[in-house]
Write a protein that holds these residues in place. Sequence first.
Motif, PDB file in Angstrom:
ATOM      1  N   ASP A 244       5.859  40.968 -19.897  1.00  0.00           N
ATOM      2  CA  ASP A 244       4.973  41.422 -18.809  1.00  0.00           C
ATOM      3  C   ASP A 244       5.910  42.004 -17.838  1.00  0.00           C
ATOM      4  O   ASP A 244       6.972  42.619 -18.247  1.00  0.00           O
ATOM      5  CB  ASP A 244       4.332  40.102 -17.966  1.00  0.00           C
ATOM      6  CG  ASP A 244       5.538  39.105 -17.660  1.00  0.00           C
ATOM      7  OD1 ASP A 244       6.737  39.412 -17.483  1.00  0.00           O
ATOM      8  OD2 ASP A 244       5.294  37.838 -17.398  1.00  0.00           O
ATOM      9  N   ILE A 245       5.282  42.386 -16.679  1.00  0.00           N
ATOM     10  CA  ILE A 245       6.002  43.331 -15.826  1.00  0.00           C
ATOM     11  C   ILE A 245       7.371  42.868 -15.320  1.00  0.00           C
ATOM     12  O   ILE A 245       8.544  43.603 -14.980  1.00  0.00           O
ATOM     13  CB  ILE A 245       5.411  43.661 -14.322  1.00  0.00           C
ATOM     14  CG1 ILE A 245       5.619  44.865 -13.718  1.00  0.00           C
ATOM     15  CG2 ILE A 245       4.981  42.446 -13.503  1.00  0.00           C
ATOM     16  CD1 ILE A 245       5.210  45.270 -12.608  1.00  0.00           C
ATOM     17  N   TYR A 246       7.541  41.463 -15.290  1.00  0.00           N
ATOM     18  CA  TYR A 246       8.867  41.070 -14.907  1.00  0.00           C
ATOM     19  C   TYR A 246      10.100  41.362 -15.983  1.00  0.00           C
ATOM     20  O   TYR A 246      11.306  41.404 -15.632  1.00  0.00           O
ATOM     21  CB  TYR A 246       9.033  39.508 -15.075  1.00  0.00           C
ATOM     22  CG  TYR A 246       8.082  39.049 -13.960  1.00  0.00           C
ATOM     23  CD1 TYR A 246       8.694  38.815 -12.627  1.00  0.00           C
ATOM     24  CD2 TYR A 246       6.760  38.734 -13.888  1.00  0.00           C
ATOM     25  CE1 TYR A 246       8.078  38.238 -11.471  1.00  0.00           C
ATOM     26  CE2 TYR A 246       6.161  38.040 -12.868  1.00  0.00           C
ATOM     27  CZ  TYR A 246       6.915  37.986 -11.667  1.00  0.00           C
ATOM     28  OH  TYR A 246       6.200  37.691 -10.599  1.00  0.00           O
ATOM     29  N   ILE A 247       9.663  42.000 -17.130  1.00  0.00           N
ATOM     30  CA  ILE A 247      10.684  42.431 -18.179  1.00  0.00           C
ATOM     31  C   ILE A 247      11.492  43.437 -17.741  1.00  0.00           C
ATOM     32  O   ILE A 247      12.582  43.837 -18.177  1.00  0.00           O
ATOM     33  CB  ILE A 247       9.937  42.669 -19.608  1.00  0.00           C
ATOM     34  CG1 ILE A 247      10.993  42.738 -20.726  1.00  0.00           C
ATOM     35  CG2 ILE A 247       9.013  43.950 -19.524  1.00  0.00           C
ATOM     36  CD1 ILE A 247      10.302  42.930 -22.026  1.00  0.00           C
ATOM     37  N   PHE A 248      10.994  44.264 -16.847  1.00  0.00           N
ATOM     38  CA  PHE A 248      11.797  45.633 -16.437  1.00  0.00           C
ATOM     39  C   PHE A 248      12.820  45.294 -15.399  1.00  0.00           C
ATOM     40  O   PHE A 248      13.665  45.803 -15.212  1.00  0.00           O
ATOM     41  CB  PHE A 248      10.724  46.438 -15.663  1.00  0.00           C
ATOM     42  CG  PHE A 248       9.649  47.061 -16.464  1.00  0.00           C
ATOM     43  CD1 PHE A 248      10.056  48.086 -17.612  1.00  0.00           C
ATOM     44  CD2 PHE A 248       8.435  46.787 -16.388  1.00  0.00           C
ATOM     45  CE1 PHE A 248       8.985  48.881 -18.232  1.00  0.00           C
ATOM     46  CE2 PHE A 248       7.562  47.311 -17.319  1.00  0.00           C
ATOM     47  CZ  PHE A 248       7.902  48.170 -18.286  1.00  0.00           C
ATOM     48  N   GLN A 249      12.775  43.891 -15.075  1.00  0.00           N
ATOM     49  CA  GLN A 249      13.752  43.295 -14.051  1.00  0.00           C
ATOM     50  C   GLN A 249      15.107  43.291 -14.767  1.00  0.00           C
ATOM     51  O   GLN A 249      16.166  43.155 -14.304  1.00  0.00           O
ATOM     52  CB  GLN A 249      13.588  42.175 -13.353  1.00  0.00           C
ATOM     53  CG  GLN A 249      14.317  41.405 -12.273  1.00  0.00           C
ATOM     54  CD  GLN A 249      13.703  40.362 -11.610  1.00  0.00           C
ATOM     55  OE1 GLN A 249      13.636  40.415 -10.318  1.00  0.00           O
ATOM     56  NE2 GLN A 249      13.363  39.218 -12.231  1.00  0.00           N
TER      57      GLN A 249
ATOM     58  N   GLY B  85      16.641  45.396 -16.610  1.00  0.00           N
ATOM     59  CA  GLY B  85      17.620  46.457 -16.410  1.00  0.00           C
ATOM     60  C   GLY B  85      18.176  46.433 -15.320  1.00  0.00           C
ATOM     61  O   GLY B  85      19.245  46.754 -15.146  1.00  0.00           O
ATOM     62  N   TYR B  86      17.518  45.709 -14.230  1.00  0.00           N
ATOM     63  CA  TYR B  86      18.290  45.546 -12.886  1.00  0.00           C
ATOM     64  C   TYR B  86      19.438  44.622 -13.182  1.00  0.00           C
ATOM     65  O   TYR B  86      20.545  44.920 -12.738  1.00  0.00           O
ATOM     66  CB  TYR B  86      17.607  45.152 -11.764  1.00  0.00           C
ATOM     67  CG  TYR B  86      18.251  44.486 -10.638  1.00  0.00           C
ATOM     68  CD1 TYR B  86      18.915  45.165  -9.737  1.00  0.00           C
ATOM     69  CD2 TYR B  86      18.312  42.974 -10.728  1.00  0.00           C
ATOM     70  CE1 TYR B  86      19.640  44.438  -8.885  1.00  0.00           C
ATOM     71  CE2 TYR B  86      18.816  42.240  -9.548  1.00  0.00           C
ATOM     72  CZ  TYR B  86      19.543  43.080  -8.661  1.00  0.00           C
ATOM     73  OH  TYR B  86      20.474  42.597  -7.598  1.00  0.00           O
TER      74      TYR B  86
ATOM     75  N   SER C 204      13.502  36.478 -15.103  1.00  0.00           N
ATOM     76  CA  SER C 204      12.516  37.664 -15.699  1.00  0.00           C
ATOM     77  C   SER C 204      12.046  37.332 -16.722  1.00  0.00           C
ATOM     78  O   SER C 204      10.990  37.792 -16.990  1.00  0.00           O
ATOM     79  CB  SER C 204      13.794  38.795 -16.087  1.00  0.00           C
ATOM     80  OG  SER C 204      14.371  38.995 -14.954  1.00  0.00           O
TER      81      SER C 204
ATOM     82  N   TRP D 194      11.048  37.500  -9.098  1.00  0.00           N
ATOM     83  CA  TRP D 194      11.704  38.769  -8.601  1.00  0.00           C
ATOM     84  C   TRP D 194      12.933  38.410  -7.927  1.00  0.00           C
ATOM     85  O   TRP D 194      13.130  37.446  -7.214  1.00  0.00           O
ATOM     86  CB  TRP D 194      10.855  39.728  -7.858  1.00  0.00           C
ATOM     87  CG  TRP D 194       9.615  40.369  -8.454  1.00  0.00           C
ATOM     88  CD1 TRP D 194       8.441  39.946  -7.887  1.00  0.00           C
ATOM     89  CD2 TRP D 194       9.527  41.132  -9.488  1.00  0.00           C
ATOM     90  NE1 TRP D 194       7.564  40.274  -9.055  1.00  0.00           N
ATOM     91  CE2 TRP D 194       7.926  41.286  -9.922  1.00  0.00           C
ATOM     92  CE3 TRP D 194      10.507  41.836 -10.209  1.00  0.00           C
ATOM     93  CZ2 TRP D 194       7.704  42.076 -10.886  1.00  0.00           C
ATOM     94  CZ3 TRP D 194      10.333  42.678 -11.100  1.00  0.00           C
ATOM     95  CH2 TRP D 194       8.553  42.882 -11.463  1.00  0.00           C
TER      96      TRP D 194
END
Length: 269
Positions: free
Chosen positions: A145-150, A152-153, A226, A232
Amino acid sequence: MKEVIRILTLFKEFYNSRSLILKLAKNDFWIKYANSQLGIMWAFVQPLMTILVYWFIFEIGFRVVPLNNIPYILWLMCGLIPWFFFSEALGNSTNSLIEYSYLVKKVVFKVSILPSIKIISSLFVHVFFMAFLLYVYFLYGYEPDIYIFQLGYYLFALCFLLLGLSYITASCVIFFRDLNQIVAIVLQFGIWLSPILWQPNLFPPKYLTLLKFNPMYYIIEGYRDSLVSKVWFWEKQEMTIYFWSVSIVIFLIGTLFYKKLKPHFADVL
Protein backbone atom coordinates in the motif's frame (compact mmCIF):
# COMPACT_ATOMS: atom_id res chain seq x y z
CA MET A 1 28.29 28.15 10.07
CA LYS A 2 31.58 26.40 9.35
CA GLU A 3 29.94 23.04 10.06
CA VAL A 4 27.15 23.76 7.58
CA ILE A 5 29.69 24.77 4.91
CA ARG A 6 31.65 21.60 5.59
CA ILE A 7 28.57 19.42 5.14
CA LEU A 8 27.54 21.23 1.97
CA THR A 9 31.07 20.84 0.59
CA LEU A 10 30.98 17.09 1.20
CA PHE A 11 27.62 16.66 -0.48
CA LYS A 12 28.86 18.74 -3.39
CA GLU A 13 31.82 16.36 -3.73
CA PHE A 14 29.41 13.41 -3.68
CA TYR A 15 27.29 14.97 -6.40
CA ASN A 16 30.24 15.90 -8.63
CA SER A 17 31.73 12.42 -8.20
CA ARG A 18 28.46 10.46 -8.46
CA SER A 19 29.50 8.59 -11.62
CA LEU A 20 32.86 7.63 -10.13
CA ILE A 21 31.24 6.55 -6.86
CA LEU A 22 28.78 4.29 -8.65
CA LYS A 23 31.51 2.80 -10.85
CA LEU A 24 33.81 2.08 -7.90
CA ALA A 25 30.91 0.69 -5.87
CA LYS A 26 30.04 -1.75 -8.67
CA ASN A 27 33.68 -2.83 -8.94
CA ASP A 28 33.90 -3.25 -5.18
CA PHE A 29 30.79 -5.42 -5.16
CA TRP A 30 32.01 -7.75 -7.90
CA ILE A 31 35.62 -7.99 -6.72
CA LYS A 32 34.52 -8.98 -3.21
CA TYR A 33 33.22 -12.33 -4.48
CA ALA A 34 35.35 -12.78 -7.59
CA ASN A 35 37.56 -15.55 -6.18
CA SER A 36 34.79 -17.80 -4.82
CA GLN A 37 33.07 -20.60 -6.71
CA LEU A 38 29.55 -19.31 -6.08
CA GLY A 39 30.56 -15.71 -6.72
CA ILE A 40 28.03 -13.08 -5.68
CA MET A 41 25.64 -15.81 -4.53
CA TRP A 42 27.43 -15.67 -1.17
CA ALA A 43 26.15 -12.13 -0.71
CA PHE A 44 22.63 -13.55 -0.57
CA VAL A 45 23.10 -17.08 0.79
CA GLN A 46 24.62 -16.11 4.14
CA PRO A 47 21.90 -13.58 5.13
CA LEU A 48 19.18 -16.02 4.04
CA MET A 49 20.69 -18.78 6.18
CA THR A 50 20.88 -16.40 9.13
CA ILE A 51 17.21 -15.49 8.74
CA LEU A 52 16.23 -19.16 8.60
CA VAL A 53 18.31 -20.03 11.68
CA TYR A 54 16.79 -17.24 13.78
CA TRP A 55 13.31 -18.09 12.51
CA PHE A 56 13.74 -21.76 13.42
CA ILE A 57 15.13 -21.00 16.89
CA PHE A 58 12.56 -18.40 17.91
CA GLU A 59 9.38 -19.52 16.16
CA ILE A 60 9.82 -23.30 16.07
CA GLY A 61 11.95 -23.61 19.22
CA PHE A 62 10.72 -20.86 21.55
CA ARG A 63 7.33 -20.48 19.81
CA VAL A 64 7.53 -16.70 19.89
CA VAL A 65 4.37 -14.91 18.79
CA PRO A 66 4.90 -11.29 17.65
CA LEU A 67 2.46 -8.42 17.94
CA ASN A 68 -0.79 -8.14 15.94
CA ASN A 69 -0.65 -11.80 14.87
CA ILE A 70 1.83 -11.05 12.10
CA PRO A 71 3.75 -14.21 11.07
CA TYR A 72 7.03 -14.19 12.96
CA ILE A 73 9.14 -14.64 9.81
CA LEU A 74 7.79 -11.34 8.42
CA TRP A 75 8.29 -9.50 11.70
CA LEU A 76 11.81 -10.93 11.98
CA MET A 77 12.84 -10.03 8.42
CA CYS A 78 11.76 -6.40 8.96
CA GLY A 79 14.39 -6.19 11.67
CA LEU A 80 17.17 -8.36 10.29
CA ILE A 81 17.30 -6.96 6.76
CA PRO A 82 18.12 -3.33 7.73
CA TRP A 83 20.52 -4.67 10.38
CA PHE A 84 22.37 -6.77 7.76
CA PHE A 85 22.87 -3.64 5.68
CA PHE A 86 23.96 -1.56 8.67
CA SER A 87 26.48 -4.07 10.01
CA GLU A 88 28.00 -4.94 6.62
CA ALA A 89 28.20 -1.32 5.44
CA LEU A 90 29.73 -0.08 8.70
CA GLY A 91 32.24 -2.92 8.86
CA ASN A 92 33.33 -2.45 5.25
CA SER A 93 33.39 1.35 5.29
CA THR A 94 35.55 1.31 8.43
CA ASN A 95 38.31 -0.25 6.32
CA SER A 96 37.65 1.83 3.20
CA LEU A 97 40.60 4.19 3.56
CA ILE A 98 42.99 1.34 4.34
CA GLU A 99 41.71 -0.82 1.49
CA TYR A 100 41.96 2.05 -0.99
CA SER A 101 45.22 3.41 0.43
CA TYR A 102 46.65 3.74 -3.08
CA LEU A 103 43.90 6.25 -3.85
CA VAL A 104 44.33 8.09 -0.54
CA LYS A 105 47.93 8.86 -1.50
CA LYS A 106 46.84 10.52 -4.73
CA VAL A 107 46.64 14.25 -4.25
CA VAL A 108 43.92 14.81 -6.85
CA PHE A 109 41.57 12.06 -5.62
CA LYS A 110 38.55 12.96 -3.45
CA VAL A 111 39.25 10.74 -0.48
CA SER A 112 35.98 11.78 1.15
CA ILE A 113 33.97 9.59 -1.24
CA LEU A 114 35.63 6.30 -0.22
CA PRO A 115 33.33 5.43 2.72
CA SER A 116 30.29 6.07 0.52
CA ILE A 117 31.60 3.55 -2.02
CA LYS A 118 31.44 0.78 0.58
CA ILE A 119 27.98 1.86 1.70
CA ILE A 120 26.61 1.81 -1.86
CA SER A 121 28.31 -1.52 -2.52
CA SER A 122 26.40 -2.98 0.45
CA LEU A 123 23.26 -1.19 -0.71
CA PHE A 124 23.05 -3.39 -3.81
CA VAL A 125 22.43 -6.46 -1.64
CA HIS A 126 20.05 -4.55 0.61
CA VAL A 127 17.86 -3.49 -2.33
CA PHE A 128 17.58 -7.15 -3.34
CA PHE A 129 16.53 -8.16 0.17
CA MET A 130 14.00 -5.34 0.36
CA ALA A 131 12.43 -6.68 -2.84
CA PHE A 132 12.61 -10.21 -1.40
CA LEU A 133 10.93 -8.97 1.79
CA LEU A 134 8.06 -7.45 -0.18
CA TYR A 135 7.73 -10.69 -2.16
CA VAL A 136 7.48 -12.78 1.03
CA TYR A 137 4.85 -10.35 2.36
CA PHE A 138 2.91 -10.84 -0.87
CA LEU A 139 3.11 -14.64 -0.49
CA TYR A 140 1.59 -14.33 2.97
CA GLY A 141 -1.30 -12.31 1.56
CA TYR A 142 -0.16 -8.81 2.47
CA GLU A 143 -0.57 -6.50 -0.50
CA PRO A 144 1.61 -3.35 -0.76
CA ASP A 145 0.00 0.00 0.00
CA ILE A 146 1.04 3.65 0.16
CA TYR A 147 3.09 3.05 3.33
CA ILE A 148 5.63 1.12 1.27
CA PHE A 149 7.02 4.41 -0.06
CA GLN A 150 8.07 5.29 3.48
CA LEU A 151 10.81 2.64 3.21
CA GLY A 152 12.68 5.09 0.99
CA TYR A 153 12.73 7.63 3.80
CA TYR A 154 14.05 5.14 6.35
CA LEU A 155 16.65 3.89 3.89
CA PHE A 156 17.89 7.44 3.36
CA ALA A 157 17.98 7.98 7.14
CA LEU A 158 19.99 4.77 7.57
CA CYS A 159 22.49 5.77 4.86
CA PHE A 160 22.97 9.20 6.46
CA LEU A 161 23.63 7.59 9.85
CA LEU A 162 26.07 5.16 8.25
CA LEU A 163 27.94 7.92 6.46
CA GLY A 164 28.52 9.85 9.67
CA LEU A 165 29.64 6.76 11.58
CA SER A 166 31.93 5.64 8.76
CA TYR A 167 33.72 8.98 8.71
CA ILE A 168 34.52 8.50 12.39
CA THR A 169 35.60 4.87 12.19
CA ALA A 170 37.41 5.08 8.84
CA SER A 171 39.40 8.13 9.97
CA CYS A 172 40.36 6.63 13.33
CA VAL A 173 41.16 3.05 12.28
CA ILE A 174 44.19 4.25 10.32
CA PHE A 175 45.82 5.32 13.58
CA PHE A 176 44.21 2.70 15.85
CA ARG A 177 43.95 -0.60 13.97
CA ASP A 178 42.25 -2.39 16.87
CA LEU A 179 39.15 -0.35 16.11
CA ASN A 180 38.16 -3.04 13.59
CA GLN A 181 37.73 -5.58 16.37
CA ILE A 182 35.92 -3.06 18.56
CA VAL A 183 33.43 -2.29 15.79
CA ALA A 184 32.86 -6.02 15.26
CA ILE A 185 32.16 -6.53 18.98
CA VAL A 186 29.80 -3.55 19.10
CA LEU A 187 27.89 -4.96 16.12
CA GLN A 188 27.59 -8.33 17.85
CA PHE A 189 26.03 -6.70 20.88
CA GLY A 190 24.03 -4.33 18.71
CA ILE A 191 21.82 -7.05 17.26
CA TRP A 192 20.57 -7.79 20.79
CA LEU A 193 20.29 -4.13 21.81
CA SER A 194 18.06 -3.38 18.82
CA PRO A 195 14.41 -4.56 18.53
CA ILE A 196 15.28 -7.24 15.98
CA LEU A 197 14.68 -10.50 17.82
CA TRP A 198 12.61 -9.20 20.72
CA GLN A 199 9.44 -7.19 21.08
CA PRO A 200 9.70 -3.69 22.60
CA ASN A 201 6.76 -4.33 24.94
CA LEU A 202 8.71 -7.09 26.72
CA PHE A 203 10.80 -4.51 28.60
CA PRO A 204 9.72 -2.24 31.47
CA PRO A 205 9.27 1.39 30.34
CA LYS A 206 12.44 2.59 32.10
CA TYR A 207 14.63 0.06 30.28
CA LEU A 208 12.84 0.56 26.99
CA THR A 209 13.62 4.28 27.19
CA LEU A 210 17.33 3.46 27.43
CA LEU A 211 17.13 1.10 24.46
CA LYS A 212 15.50 3.83 22.37
CA PHE A 213 18.74 5.82 22.59
CA ASN A 214 20.08 3.38 20.00
CA PRO A 215 19.50 5.09 16.60
CA MET A 216 18.88 1.70 14.98
CA TYR A 217 15.79 1.35 17.15
CA TYR A 218 14.19 4.11 15.08
CA ILE A 219 15.20 2.53 11.76
CA ILE A 220 14.07 -1.00 12.56
CA GLU A 221 10.76 0.14 14.04
CA GLY A 222 10.41 2.36 10.96
CA TYR A 223 10.65 -0.62 8.63
CA ARG A 224 7.97 -2.36 10.67
CA ASP A 225 5.84 0.77 10.76
CA SER A 226 5.96 0.84 6.95
CA LEU A 227 5.05 -2.81 6.43
CA VAL A 228 3.27 -3.99 9.57
CA SER A 229 1.98 -1.23 11.84
CA LYS A 230 1.13 1.27 9.07
CA VAL A 231 2.38 4.33 10.92
CA TRP A 232 3.88 7.41 9.24
CA PHE A 233 7.21 8.66 10.54
CA TRP A 234 5.82 12.12 11.34
CA GLU A 235 3.39 10.47 13.78
CA LYS A 236 6.43 9.65 15.92
CA GLN A 237 7.67 13.20 16.28
CA GLU A 238 9.85 12.71 19.37
CA MET A 239 11.68 9.69 17.94
CA THR A 240 12.11 11.38 14.56
CA ILE A 241 13.55 14.55 16.11
CA TYR A 242 15.83 12.51 18.36
CA PHE A 243 17.12 10.34 15.51
CA TRP A 244 17.94 13.25 13.20
CA SER A 245 19.50 15.25 16.02
CA VAL A 246 21.81 12.34 16.90
CA SER A 247 22.56 11.54 13.25
CA ILE A 248 23.47 15.15 12.43
CA VAL A 249 25.72 15.36 15.50
CA ILE A 250 27.41 12.09 14.49
CA PHE A 251 27.87 13.41 10.96
CA LEU A 252 29.38 16.67 12.22
CA ILE A 253 31.77 14.76 14.49
CA GLY A 254 32.67 12.47 11.59
CA THR A 255 33.45 15.34 9.24
CA LEU A 256 35.49 17.02 11.99
CA PHE A 257 37.53 13.84 12.53
CA TYR A 258 38.03 13.49 8.79
CA LYS A 259 39.14 17.10 8.34
CA LYS A 260 41.57 17.02 11.28
CA LEU A 261 43.14 13.65 10.45
CA LYS A 262 43.13 13.79 6.63
CA PRO A 263 46.56 15.58 6.36
CA HIS A 264 48.14 12.59 8.14
CA PHE A 265 46.43 9.76 6.19
CA ALA A 266 49.09 9.37 3.50
CA ASP A 267 51.96 9.44 6.03
CA VAL A 268 50.52 6.64 8.16
CA LEU A 269 49.30 4.50 5.27
